[in-house]
Design an enzyme around this catalytic site. Sequence first.
Site, PDB file in Angstrom:
ATOM      1  N   ASP A   1      -6.414  -6.966   4.219  1.00 44.81           N
ATOM      2  CA  ASP A   1      -7.527  -6.291   3.541  1.00 44.81           C
ATOM      3  C   ASP A   1      -8.488  -7.329   2.977  1.00 44.81           C
ATOM      4  O   ASP A   1      -9.697  -7.265   3.181  1.00 44.81           O
ATOM      5  CB  ASP A   1      -6.962  -5.409   2.412  1.00 44.81           C
ATOM      6  CG  ASP A   1      -8.063  -4.730   1.626  1.00 44.81           C
ATOM      7  OD1 ASP A   1      -9.002  -4.217   2.253  1.00 44.81           O
ATOM      8  OD2 ASP A   1      -7.993  -4.731   0.379  1.00 44.81           O
TER       9      ASP A   1
ATOM     10  N   ASP B   1     -12.388  -8.793   4.643  1.00 40.82           N
ATOM     11  CA  ASP B   1     -13.677  -8.714   3.925  1.00 40.82           C
ATOM     12  C   ASP B   1     -14.339 -10.084   3.903  1.00 40.82           C
ATOM     13  O   ASP B   1     -15.547 -10.208   4.096  1.00 40.82           O
ATOM     14  CB  ASP B   1     -13.466  -8.240   2.477  1.00 40.82           C
ATOM     15  CG  ASP B   1     -13.726  -6.745   2.310  1.00 40.82           C
ATOM     16  OD1 ASP B   1     -13.541  -6.020   3.311  1.00 40.82           O
ATOM     17  OD2 ASP B   1     -14.108  -6.317   1.212  1.00 40.82           O
TER      18      ASP B   1
ATOM     19  N   ASP C   1      -3.618 -18.345   0.733  1.00 38.90           N
ATOM     20  CA  ASP C   1      -4.654 -18.999  -0.090  1.00 38.90           C
ATOM     21  C   ASP C   1      -5.369 -20.077   0.714  1.00 38.90           C
ATOM     22  O   ASP C   1      -6.595 -20.197   0.670  1.00 38.90           O
ATOM     23  CB  ASP C   1      -4.051 -19.563  -1.398  1.00 38.90           C
ATOM     24  CG  ASP C   1      -2.776 -20.374  -1.183  1.00 38.90           C
ATOM     25  OD1 ASP C   1      -2.218 -20.340  -0.065  1.00 38.90           O
ATOM     26  OD2 ASP C   1      -2.329 -21.049  -2.139  1.00 38.90           O
TER      27      ASP C   1
ATOM     28  N   LYS D   1       2.582 -15.704   2.501  1.00 39.07           N
ATOM     29  CA  LYS D   1       2.761 -16.480   1.267  1.00 39.07           C
ATOM     30  C   LYS D   1       4.244 -16.821   1.192  1.00 39.07           C
ATOM     31  O   LYS D   1       4.933 -16.481   0.224  1.00 39.07           O
ATOM     32  CB  LYS D   1       2.261 -15.623   0.081  1.00 39.07           C
ATOM     33  CG  LYS D   1       2.163 -16.359  -1.234  1.00 39.07           C
ATOM     34  CD  LYS D   1       1.063 -17.409  -1.282  1.00 39.07           C
ATOM     35  CE  LYS D   1       1.170 -18.215  -2.563  1.00 39.07           C
ATOM     36  NZ  LYS D   1       0.280 -19.392  -2.582  1.00 39.07           N
TER      37      LYS D   1
ATOM     38  N   TYR E   1       0.822  -1.205   0.000  1.00 40.46           N
ATOM     39  CA  TYR E   1       0.000   0.000   0.000  1.00 40.46           C
ATOM     40  C   TYR E   1       0.859   1.260   0.000  1.00 40.46           C
ATOM     41  O   TYR E   1       0.428   2.310  -0.454  1.00 40.46           O
ATOM     42  CB  TYR E   1      -0.904   0.034   1.239  1.00 40.46           C
ATOM     43  CG  TYR E   1      -2.223  -0.675   1.086  1.00 40.46           C
ATOM     44  CD1 TYR E   1      -2.282  -2.024   0.792  1.00 40.46           C
ATOM     45  CD2 TYR E   1      -3.427   0.015   1.244  1.00 40.46           C
ATOM     46  CE1 TYR E   1      -3.486  -2.674   0.667  1.00 40.46           C
ATOM     47  CE2 TYR E   1      -4.639  -0.628   1.119  1.00 40.46           C
ATOM     48  CZ  TYR E   1      -4.663  -1.976   0.835  1.00 40.46           C
ATOM     49  OH  TYR E   1      -5.872  -2.612   0.709  1.00 40.46           O
TER      50      TYR E   1
HETATM   51  C1  IPM Z   1     -10.328  -1.153   3.963  1.00 46.73           C
HETATM   52  C2  IPM Z   1     -10.593  -0.586   2.601  1.00 46.73           C
HETATM   53  C3  IPM Z   1      -9.438   0.317   2.232  1.00 46.73           C
HETATM   54  C4  IPM Z   1      -8.179  -0.522   2.205  1.00 46.73           C
HETATM   55  C5  IPM Z   1      -9.609   1.080   0.909  1.00 46.73           C
HETATM   56  C6  IPM Z   1     -10.910   1.836   0.855  1.00 46.73           C
HETATM   57  C7  IPM Z   1      -8.428   1.977   0.635  1.00 46.73           C
HETATM   58  O1  IPM Z   1     -10.789  -1.598   1.677  1.00 46.73           O
HETATM   59  O2  IPM Z   1     -10.213  -0.373   4.923  1.00 46.73           O
HETATM   60  O3  IPM Z   1     -10.249  -2.365   4.082  1.00 46.73           O
HETATM   61  O4  IPM Z   1      -7.884  -1.170   1.199  1.00 46.73           O
HETATM   62  O5  IPM Z   1      -7.478  -0.536   3.212  1.00 46.73           O
HETATM   63 MG    MG Z   2     -10.849  -3.532   2.526  1.00 44.72          MG
END
Ligand code: IPM
Ligand code: MG
Length: 378
Positions: free
Chosen positions: A256, A260, A232, A200, A149
Amino acid sequence: MNYSIALIPGDGIGPEVISKAAGVLDLVGDKFGHVFNFIELEAGGCAIDSTGEPLPASTLETARQCDALLLGAVGGPKWETLPGDLRPERALLGLRAGLGVFANLRPATLLPQLKNACPLKDEVLKAGHPDGKAGFDILIVRELTGGIYFGERGRDGSGKTPDSSAFDTERYSRFEIERVLRVAYDAAAKRGGKLCMVDKANVLESSRFWREIAMETAAKYKNIETSYMYVDNCAMQLIRAPGQFDVIVTSNIFGDILSDEASVLSGSIGMLASASIGVKGTGKYPAGMYEPIHGSAPDIAGKDLANPLATILSAAMMLRYSFSLEKEAQAIENAVNKTLDSGLRTKDIADRTKSAQNEKIVGTNEMAAAVIKALEDE
Ligand code: IPM
Ligand code: MG
């Protein structure tokens, strides 16, 4: 005590959910004898509209002077065509780096009340539990201010010729890895005593470095059961047997993605809070940024449909991690629990099986009002 809290409502549903969380904090202040002073700041799309930049310098400067930051969400279709550096998401990265909040804690738990909102079958929820219990309680600790990032990036060539290229770099220093591992191990010590390092390492040199340092750290935390898993495989294990995990620690990009995935397991991304913490000054984790994991959800903004619970629970995390107000944090969490016990659900956490008898679908306002009422009665 007096606390100054920077509020960044942001875009989309951000302002609605932040105002609900602020209302909850006001009540906690009254009940427990604290004063929370809110300082509202602009960042994200709304800041682009009013100042031309996603993170005005004054926003970061003021946020730095506050005791903690509570953020709603940033972004929306209106700003999606802007170049990378001018997109609302840049505000998040700028705040994370600017506040030095290198460890992102993302809990993913299956609340018993929301079991039917979880997409996993019962047998999957029971897998990995020796006692036949169904469910999971995972804390993902994601490194937040390093790696790909923030690494060197660029392009070579015109972009049109076949040899034109683009690159991003995953680079981690020992210092960055050690400090996030410490946060993760400390968290594991207070929870289930298990830590899974996700990387990884079969392919990436940076992952092998993480693993080396994790092994050294593991030797210092003898009471914690450490395991190692490729990312993975972890993505698969999360939907195969989520009950096997306690704390997962991983890099920025892997965290990240996995967070999710984990969020969907807990019924709805609308439930999940997060804390981003650093180490500044003399205290342990005084720098802190708190936000729901969900985004700005522009499609439902302003329609009284957003689930305010993730932001309310983020405020609870703020009380716990930045202010060490454990009792107060628990009071909020209990109030949320009671509200769910009473059967109230925003649309996103409604029963998928449609078998629930006592569920009532409500909007943002009614949900937040019920939490306030439960907190008053605590
Ligand atoms: C998160 C989001 C952010 C990230 C984006 C919006 C930049 O997906 O906080 O997980 O990738 O960190
Ligand atoms: Mg995210």
